[in-house]
Design a protein around this motif. Structure first.
Motif, short mmCIF file in Angstrom:
data_model
loop_
_atom_site.label_atom_id
_atom_site.label_comp_id
_atom_site.label_asym_id
_atom_site.label_seq_id
_atom_site.Cartn_x
_atom_site.Cartn_y
_atom_site.Cartn_z
N VAL A 130 0.86 -1.19 0.00
CA VAL A 130 0.00 0.00 0.00
C VAL A 130 0.89 1.24 0.00
CG1 VAL A 130 -1.84 1.26 1.18
CG2 VAL A 130 -1.76 -1.25 1.30
N PRO A 131 1.02 1.92 -1.14
CA PRO A 131 1.83 3.16 -1.16
C PRO A 131 1.31 4.16 -0.13
CG PRO A 131 1.25 2.47 -3.38
CD PRO A 131 0.44 1.63 -2.44
N GLU A 132 2.24 4.89 0.44
CA GLU A 132 1.89 5.83 1.50
C GLU A 132 1.64 7.23 0.93
OE1 GLU A 132 4.48 4.59 5.25
OE2 GLU A 132 5.67 4.75 3.44
N GLN A 133 0.68 7.91 1.53
CA GLN A 133 0.44 9.30 1.18
C GLN A 133 1.65 10.13 1.60
OE1 GLN A 133 -2.93 10.97 3.23
NE2 GLN A 133 -3.35 12.46 1.63
N HIS A 134 2.06 11.06 0.73
CA HIS A 134 3.16 11.96 1.09
C HIS A 134 2.81 12.64 2.42
CE1 HIS A 134 5.96 15.35 0.92
NE2 HIS A 134 6.62 14.71 -0.03
N PRO A 135 3.77 12.77 3.33
CA PRO A 135 3.44 13.32 4.66
C PRO A 135 2.88 14.73 4.61
CG PRO A 135 5.83 13.10 4.36
CD PRO A 135 5.19 12.35 3.25
N GLU A 136 3.29 15.53 3.62
CA GLU A 136 2.75 16.88 3.53
C GLU A 136 1.54 16.83 2.60
OE1 GLU A 136 1.34 19.97 3.74
OE2 GLU A 136 2.20 20.21 1.73
N ASN A 137 0.39 16.56 3.20
CA ASN A 137 -0.83 16.34 2.43
C ASN A 137 -1.96 17.22 2.95
OD1 ASN A 137 -2.28 14.73 4.60
ND2 ASN A 137 -0.45 13.46 4.29
N ALA A 138 -3.03 17.30 2.16
CA ALA A 138 -4.14 18.18 2.52
C ALA A 138 -4.84 17.75 3.80
CB ALA A 138 -5.14 18.25 1.36
N ASP A 139 -4.82 16.45 4.11
CA ASP A 139 -5.52 15.98 5.30
C ASP A 139 -4.94 16.57 6.58
OD1 ASP A 139 -7.25 14.49 3.80
OD2 ASP A 139 -6.18 12.59 4.08
N ALA A 163 -5.90 43.18 13.47
CA ALA A 163 -5.67 41.99 14.28
C ALA A 163 -4.41 42.24 15.09
CB ALA A 163 -5.50 40.75 13.41
N THR A 164 -4.31 41.61 16.23
CA THR A 164 -3.05 41.67 16.98
C THR A 164 -2.33 40.34 16.82
OG1 THR A 164 -4.30 41.09 18.98
CG2 THR A 164 -3.74 43.42 18.64
N LYS A 165 -2.94 39.27 17.30
CA LYS A 165 -2.37 37.94 17.13
C LYS A 165 -3.10 37.24 15.98
CE LYS A 165 -1.21 37.59 22.03
NZ LYS A 165 -1.64 38.96 22.38
N ALA A 166 -2.36 36.86 14.94
CA ALA A 166 -2.95 36.23 13.76
C ALA A 166 -2.20 34.95 13.44
CB ALA A 166 -2.93 37.17 12.56
N TYR A 167 -2.94 33.94 13.01
CA TYR A 167 -2.36 32.64 12.65
C TYR A 167 -2.75 32.33 11.21
CZ TYR A 167 -0.39 28.06 13.94
OH TYR A 167 0.41 26.94 14.06
N ALA A 168 -1.76 32.13 10.35
CA ALA A 168 -2.00 31.74 8.97
C ALA A 168 -1.94 30.22 8.88
CB ALA A 168 -0.97 32.37 8.04
N MET A 169 -3.11 29.58 8.77
CA MET A 169 -3.21 28.13 8.67
C MET A 169 -3.11 27.75 7.19
SD MET A 169 -3.32 26.71 11.60
CE MET A 169 -3.61 25.11 10.87
N VAL A 170 -1.89 27.50 6.74
CA VAL A 170 -1.63 27.34 5.31
C VAL A 170 -0.76 26.12 5.04
CG1 VAL A 170 -1.88 29.82 4.85
CG2 VAL A 170 0.39 28.87 5.40
N ARG A 171 -0.80 25.67 3.82
CA ARG A 171 0.14 24.71 3.26
C ARG A 171 0.19 24.97 1.76
NH1 ARG A 171 -2.31 20.56 0.34
NH2 ARG A 171 -0.46 19.27 0.40
N PRO A 172 1.24 24.60 1.04
CA PRO A 172 2.45 23.96 1.57
C PRO A 172 3.24 24.87 2.50
CG PRO A 172 2.74 24.57 -0.73
CD PRO A 172 1.31 24.82 -0.41
N PRO A 173 4.04 24.24 3.39
CA PRO A 173 4.86 25.03 4.31
C PRO A 173 5.94 25.78 3.54
CG PRO A 173 5.47 22.72 4.41
CD PRO A 173 4.27 22.80 3.51
N GLY A 174 6.74 26.59 4.27
CA GLY A 174 7.64 27.47 3.53
C GLY A 174 9.04 27.63 4.05
#
Length: 370
Positions: free
Chosen positions: A30-39, A127-138
């Motif tokens: 069973v091939p594995e999903q790349h660790p950096e995935n949308a899930d 905003a004062t404290k902001a979190y960017a919930m994004v991917r791909p990472p950078g």
């Protein structure tokens, strides 16, 4: 606290293979999903939407970055080649484990643009404290090279934006388990940007990652601080790294805005790291970071999502970090599985030596700080 996201971040698909390595492996059933995935992003978003912290968050949809914005950090030739690699129809490995294909370019633009939107909200006072919930990472992406699942350096773009918009001094604190080499490379010669990376000792991992992450990579006037920690480092080592090295540097540098590259692959259960940080450790990091931002920048704080590949536990750690950022000391979301011992407690002398090496390298550039 304000959370920024964009649904185009889901469109990047690095495919399947042997963990992070693309291709066909005939012996692998069973091939594995790349660790950096949308899930992984879906899981992190949903813990904030459905967890007990939900009522304390405000949600915002980000935007796509322009290529001119990307070019404030990255070379035009690299961006042209990256866009072409994303055009498909097949997936392309930019380096051994950093794969792009159809759908990657919109996600890259959304991750960068959403981070910039969050930065703009902080700088404009919306905003004062902001979190960017994004991917791909950078944070591994260098001005002219992809690396470590990263194509465009989101947090470096935010720092460059802050400088253009009037911030005289910008500080970046990175606690992803891997060295933030791309961010280091982007600002190595800029004395007005302080970069601090807390990471496991892994050294260079090849041509795409020539930087070592060692304490002697100091940059202009010692404005790059690499805090290498030995394998097994847990909550105590990470908190000592913040308290004994990062915080004194930040208090001396006195940034106008604080940016954080927030990874959860230093957790005790992450397959891409060998450290033992627990949800409680991340909660404590959140408290410290929020306190430093309040003390030094009037609360102006931006976080971007980096690593974290054991999806369930990364989500628990994210929730705990946000609790800490909001000043919540009693856990709202229990940690159901933490049990791995903190090796830095049992072997404190190892952390003593790690931090002493960092202080010794930095001391000539930061007189009186250590």
């Amino acid at each position: 606290m304000d959370v920024f996201w964009h649904e185009d971040c889901f469109t990047h698909d690095a495919g399947h293979g042997l963990w992070e390595l693309p291709g066909d492996w005939p012996w692998l059933d069973v091939p594995e999903q790349h660790p950096e995935n949308a899930d992984r992003l879906r899981t992190m978003l949903n813990v904030l939407r459905r967890g007990p912290i939900a009522s304390r968050l405000r949600w915002h949809v980000g935007r796509a970055a322009t290529e001119d914005e990307l070019a404030t950090v990255h070379e035009r030739g690299y961006l042209d080649a990256l866009r072409a690699a994303c055009a498909g129809p097949e997936r392309v490995a930019l380096e051994e484990n950093t794969v792009v294909g159809p759908g990657s370019w919109p996600a890259i633009l959304a991750a960068a643009g959403t981070t910039l939107a969050a930065m703009e909200a902080v700088l404009d006072g919306r905003a004062t404290k902001a979190y960017a919930m994004v991917r791909p990472p950078g944070h591994h992406a260098q001005p002219g090279a992809a690396d470590g699942y990263c194509m465009v350096n989101n947090i470096a773009l935010a720092a460059a934006s802050a400088r253009r918009r009037g911030a005289a001094r910008v500080a970046i604190l990175d606690w992803d388990v891997h060295h933030g080499n791309g961010t280091q490379e982007a600002f190595l010669d800029d004395p007005d940007v302080l970069t601090i990376s807390v990471h496991m000792r892994h050294g260079s991992w090849g041509g795409s990652h020539p930087q070592t992450g060692a304490p002697d990579e100091l940059g202009a006037r010692g404005r790059n601080a690499n805090i290498e920690l030995s394998l097994g480092a847990g909550d105590s080592a990470y908190l000592r790294a913040v308290d004994e090295v990062a915080a004194p540097l930040l208090r001396t540098f006195r940034p106008d805005v604080l940016l954080c590259a927030s990874g959860f692959d230093a957790s005790a259960f992450d397959p891409n790291g060998r450290h033992n940080v627990t949800a409680e450790g991340y909660r404590a990091i959140g408290r410290r970071v929020a306190g430093l931002a309040d003390e030094l920048t009037g609360g102006r704080l931006l976080l971007t999502q980096e690593g974290g590949y054991q999806r369930g536990y990364a989500a628990v750690c994210l929730h705990a970090l946000v609790e800490g950022l909001l000043g919540i000391t009693r856990p709202l979301l229990p940690d159901p599985i933490a049990y791995v011992p903190d090796d830095a407690v049992r072997n404190a002398a190892v952390t003593d030596a790690d931090l002493a090496a960092v202080r010794a390298a930095l001391a000539p550039h930061w007189p009186g700080v250590f």
